[in-house]
Design an enzyme around this catalytic site. Structure first.
Site, PDB file in Angstrom:
ATOM      1  N   GLN A  16       0.812  -1.234   0.000  1.00 13.57           N
ATOM      2  CA  GLN A  16       0.000   0.000   0.000  1.00 13.57           C
ATOM      3  C   GLN A  16       0.834   1.266   0.000  1.00 13.57           C
ATOM      4  O   GLN A  16       0.504   2.221  -0.689  1.00 13.57           O
ATOM      5  CB  GLN A  16      -0.999   0.136   1.115  1.00 13.57           C
ATOM      6  N   ARG A  99       4.520  -1.936  17.326  1.00 12.17           N
ATOM      7  CA  ARG A  99       5.455  -2.097  16.203  1.00 12.17           C
ATOM      8  C   ARG A  99       6.601  -3.038  16.572  1.00 12.17           C
ATOM      9  O   ARG A  99       7.113  -3.769  15.736  1.00 12.17           O
ATOM     10  CB  ARG A  99       5.983  -0.741  15.745  1.00 12.17           C
ATOM     11  N   ASN A 132       8.453  -1.201   9.660  1.00 16.68           N
ATOM     12  CA  ASN A 132       8.529  -1.200  11.131  1.00 16.68           C
ATOM     13  C   ASN A 132       9.071  -2.489  11.721  1.00 16.68           C
ATOM     14  O   ASN A 132       8.905  -3.544  11.129  1.00 16.68           O
ATOM     15  CB  ASN A 132       7.121  -0.962  11.692  1.00 16.68           C
ATOM     16  N   ASP A 160       5.699  11.242  12.000  1.00 10.98           N
ATOM     17  CA  ASP A 160       5.401  11.730  13.349  1.00 10.98           C
ATOM     18  C   ASP A 160       5.571  13.254  13.410  1.00 10.98           C
ATOM     19  O   ASP A 160       4.763  13.960  14.012  1.00 10.98           O
ATOM     20  CB  ASP A 160       6.338  11.053  14.362  1.00 10.98           C
ATOM     21  N   HIS A 188      10.311   5.532  16.620  1.00 13.09           N
ATOM     22  CA  HIS A 188       9.023   5.620  15.925  1.00 13.09           C
ATOM     23  C   HIS A 188       8.098   4.580  16.556  1.00 13.09           C
ATOM     24  O   HIS A 188       7.893   3.492  16.033  1.00 13.09           O
ATOM     25  CB  HIS A 188       9.185   5.366  14.426  1.00 13.09           C
TER      26      HIS A 188
HETATM   27  N1  NAI Z   1       7.954   4.533   9.679  1.00 15.90           N
HETATM   28  C1  NAI Z   1       6.690   4.883   9.503  1.00 15.90           C
HETATM   29  O1  NAI Z   1       6.302   6.021   9.828  1.00 15.90           O
HETATM   30  C2  NAI Z   1       5.683   3.947   8.901  1.00 15.90           C
HETATM   31  C3  NAI Z   1       5.993   2.633   8.651  1.00 15.90           C
HETATM   32  N2  NAI Z   1       5.055   1.765   8.121  1.00 15.90           N
HETATM   33  C4  NAI Z   1       5.512   0.393   7.851  1.00 15.90           C
HETATM   34  O2  NAI Z   1       5.775   0.244   6.454  1.00 15.90           O
HETATM   35  C5  NAI Z   1       5.727  -1.133   6.113  1.00 15.90           C
HETATM   36  C6  NAI Z   1       4.945  -1.353   4.844  1.00 15.90           C
HETATM   37  O3  NAI Z   1       3.590  -0.998   5.019  1.00 15.90           O
HETATM   38  P1  NAI Z   1       2.484  -1.268   3.885  1.00 15.90           P
HETATM   39  O4  NAI Z   1       2.971  -0.819   2.559  1.00 15.90           O
HETATM   40  O5  NAI Z   1       1.231  -0.724   4.435  1.00 15.90           O
HETATM   41  O6  NAI Z   1       2.420  -2.852   3.913  1.00 15.90           O
HETATM   42  P2  NAI Z   1       1.843  -3.839   2.778  1.00 15.90           P
HETATM   43  O7  NAI Z   1       1.641  -5.169   3.440  1.00 15.90           O
HETATM   44  O8  NAI Z   1       0.730  -3.212   2.041  1.00 15.90           O
HETATM   45  O9  NAI Z   1       3.083  -3.947   1.792  1.00 15.90           O
HETATM   46  C7  NAI Z   1       4.283  -4.520   2.165  1.00 15.90           C
HETATM   47  C8  NAI Z   1       4.888  -5.083   0.912  1.00 15.90           C
HETATM   48  O10 NAI Z   1       6.189  -5.538   1.238  1.00 15.90           O
HETATM   49  C9  NAI Z   1       6.432  -6.694   0.506  1.00 15.90           C
HETATM   50  N3  NAI Z   1       7.543  -7.434   1.106  1.00 15.90           N
HETATM   51  C10 NAI Z   1       7.522  -8.284   2.161  1.00 15.90           C
HETATM   52  N4  NAI Z   1       8.737  -8.816   2.363  1.00 15.90           N
HETATM   53  C11 NAI Z   1       9.549  -8.266   1.437  1.00 15.90           C
HETATM   54  C12 NAI Z   1      10.924  -8.428   1.126  1.00 15.90           C
HETATM   55  N5  NAI Z   1      11.709  -9.256   1.814  1.00 15.90           N
HETATM   56  N6  NAI Z   1      11.433  -7.723   0.092  1.00 15.90           N
HETATM   57  C13 NAI Z   1      10.653  -6.890  -0.627  1.00 15.90           C
HETATM   58  N7  NAI Z   1       9.342  -6.711  -0.401  1.00 15.90           N
HETATM   59  C14 NAI Z   1       8.799  -7.402   0.624  1.00 15.90           C
HETATM   60  C15 NAI Z   1       5.098  -7.446   0.542  1.00 15.90           C
HETATM   61  O11 NAI Z   1       4.994  -8.413  -0.503  1.00 15.90           O
HETATM   62  C16 NAI Z   1       4.123  -6.286   0.343  1.00 15.90           C
HETATM   63  O12 NAI Z   1       3.827  -6.063  -1.019  1.00 15.90           O
HETATM   64  C17 NAI Z   1       5.151  -1.826   7.357  1.00 15.90           C
HETATM   65  O13 NAI Z   1       6.245  -2.338   8.110  1.00 15.90           O
HETATM   66  C18 NAI Z   1       4.497  -0.702   8.106  1.00 15.90           C
HETATM   67  O14 NAI Z   1       4.371  -0.983   9.476  1.00 15.90           O
HETATM   68  C19 NAI Z   1       3.815   2.190   7.809  1.00 15.90           C
HETATM   69  C20 NAI Z   1       3.442   3.494   8.039  1.00 15.90           C
HETATM   70  C21 NAI Z   1       4.339   4.460   8.618  1.00 15.90           C
HETATM   71  O1  OAA Z   2       1.279   2.441  13.137  1.00 19.03           O
HETATM   72  C1  OAA Z   2       1.702   1.652  12.282  1.00 19.03           C
HETATM   73  O2  OAA Z   2       1.865   0.443  12.441  1.00 19.03           O
HETATM   74  C2  OAA Z   2       2.092   2.260  10.962  1.00 19.03           C
HETATM   75  C3  OAA Z   2       2.968   3.379  11.301  1.00 19.03           C
HETATM   76  O3  OAA Z   2       4.124   3.203  11.632  1.00 19.03           O
HETATM   77  C4  OAA Z   2       2.357   4.693  11.487  1.00 19.03           C
HETATM   78  O4  OAA Z   2       1.265   4.968  10.976  1.00 19.03           O
HETATM   79  O5  OAA Z   2       2.992   5.512  12.165  1.00 19.03           O
END
Ligand code: NAI
Ligand code: OAA
Length: 329
Positions: A16, A99, A132, A160, A188
């Site tokens: 996503q 997380r 995360n 954040d 985070h």
């Molecule tokens: N630091 C921050 O502020 C934020 C961090 N996140 C984190 O970002 C990450 C991704 O979130 P989304 O896109 O919503 O998840 P999602 O599940 O929609 O997409 C994750 C994608 O990563 C792929 N993936 C899994 N293992 C992989 C690998 N070894 N190599 C390459 N691709 C791989 C999956 O196939 C999937 O398409 C999560 O860990 C989420 O918690 C989300 C929001 C904010």
């Molecule tokens: O909360 C989560 O798991 C995704 C994220 O890191 C955020 O929205 O800050």
């Protein structure tokens, strides 16, 4: 196109955040309106087809700055010659999880990716970890890349930071554009500390403008720190477009610099500043010039802030111990 294209690798490209991120990179928001990009998409094998679908849509946008797209399930290929790497691919948390619960599941992803960056990326590689738990995943990737300068590994706390800007603007009836020098400290996670004591709103001290300690302690800090969980509760999925936006902001600032008189928040390896143990990847106030960041020095930390920074740093220390125990660093 006169400039040499920049190689940008995005992991989790079919997820996503990937879907919200790639179109903005290709349209010039990451690096600038005159910088062509080669996109390298890394996905796990079962998601390659979905990544191809996204690549077809990218083609269909006919972005003038998008020079090429390559898709791979091999980190050694995807990071080959990478100048910028956005490590997004990881399992997101779902309702009821913290997380940190993702450490074991996601830690295994970042070690091989760090090694592939070490072996194949360009000398000027800049890495942003979004997946995360971002700070500790960045530490894992960095530990697997001993030949890359440690400061090139960063973790995202810009979401954040942006959340805090918005909440503060709403409370004070000001515009986010008027707010400067806000800081996210620490991890985070729910322990992060959004600090307004050094922030300014239209040139006035933000804490004085707010003048409401109860709001600060009981509303502002928990709202910002728990916003990710609130989004999951409301949307049934973790934040995506706002996360992609923050990733764009983080890299754009890292490449193009902070504005005069302002700073931003980045998760970066600590040099021991503000009592944060050296090597932990913690969020700090930073200024950026000529593609290099520096921690803002000399800020007076009051007792209210000290306790909260220490609590978040303690959590980072425990996460570092946990990944040591798992053999990930
Ligand atoms: N630091 C921050 O502020 C934020 C961090 N996140 C984190 O970002 C990450 C991704 O979130 P989304 O896109 O919503 O998840 P999602 O599940 O929609 O997409 C994750 C994608 O990563 C792929 N993936 C899994 N293992 C992989 C690998 N070894 N190599 C390459 N691709 C791989 C999956 O196939 C999937 O398409 C999560 O860990 C989420 O918690 C989300 C929001 C904010
Ligand atoms: O909360 C989560 O798991 C995704 C994220 O890191 C955020 O929205 O800050």
């Amino acid at each position: 196109m006169t400039r040499t294209p920049v190689n940008v690798t995005v992991t989790g490209a079919a997820g996503q955040i990937g879907y919200a991120l790639l179109f903005r990179i290709a349209s010039g928001h990451l690096l600038g309106a005159d910088v062509p990009v080669n996109l390298r998409l890394l996905e796990i094998t079962p998601a390659l087809k979905a990544a191809e679908g996204t690549a077809m849509e990218l083609d269909d946008c006919a972005f003038p700055l998008l020079n090429s797209i390559e898709i791979s399930d091999d980190p050694n290929v995807a990071f080959d010659g990478a100048n910028v790497a956005l490590l997004v691919g990881a399992r997101p948390r779902t309702k009821g999880m913290e997380r940190g619960d993702l450490l074991e599941a996601n830690g295994g992803i970042f070690k091989p990716q760090g090694k592939a960056i070490n072996d194949h990326a360009a000398d000027d590689i800049k890495v942003l970890v979004v997946g995360n738990p971002a700070n500790t995943n960045a530490l894992i990737a960095q530990a697997a890349a001993p030949d890359v300068p440690a400061e090139r590994f960063t973790a995202m706390t810009r979401l954040d930071h942006n959340r805090a800007l918005s909440q503060l603007a709403k409370k004070t009836g000001s515009s986010v554009a008027d707010i400067k020098r806000l800081t996210i400290w620490g991890n985070h996670s729910a322990t992060q500390y959004p600090d307004i004591f050094h922030a300014e709103i239209a040139g006035k001290n933000a804490a004085e403008v707010v003048n409401d300690q109860a709001w600060l302690a009981d509303t502002f800090i928990p709202t910002v720190a728990k916003r990710g969980a609130a989004i999951i509760e409301a949307r049934g999925a973790s934040s995506a477009a706002s996360a992609a936006n923050a990733a764009i902001d983080h890299v754009h600032t890292w490449v193009n610099g902070t504005a005069e008189g302002d700073w931003t928040s980045m998760g970066i390896p600590s040099d021991g500043s503000y009592g944060v143990p050296e090597g932990l990847i913690s969020s700090f106030p930073v200024t950026v010039k000529d593609g290099a960041y520096s921690i803002v020095q000399g800020l007076e930390i009051n007792e209210f802030s000290r306790t909260r920074i220490d609590a978040s740093v303690q959590e980072l220390t425990e996460e570092r111990e946990a990944v040591r125990g798992l053999g990930l660093i």
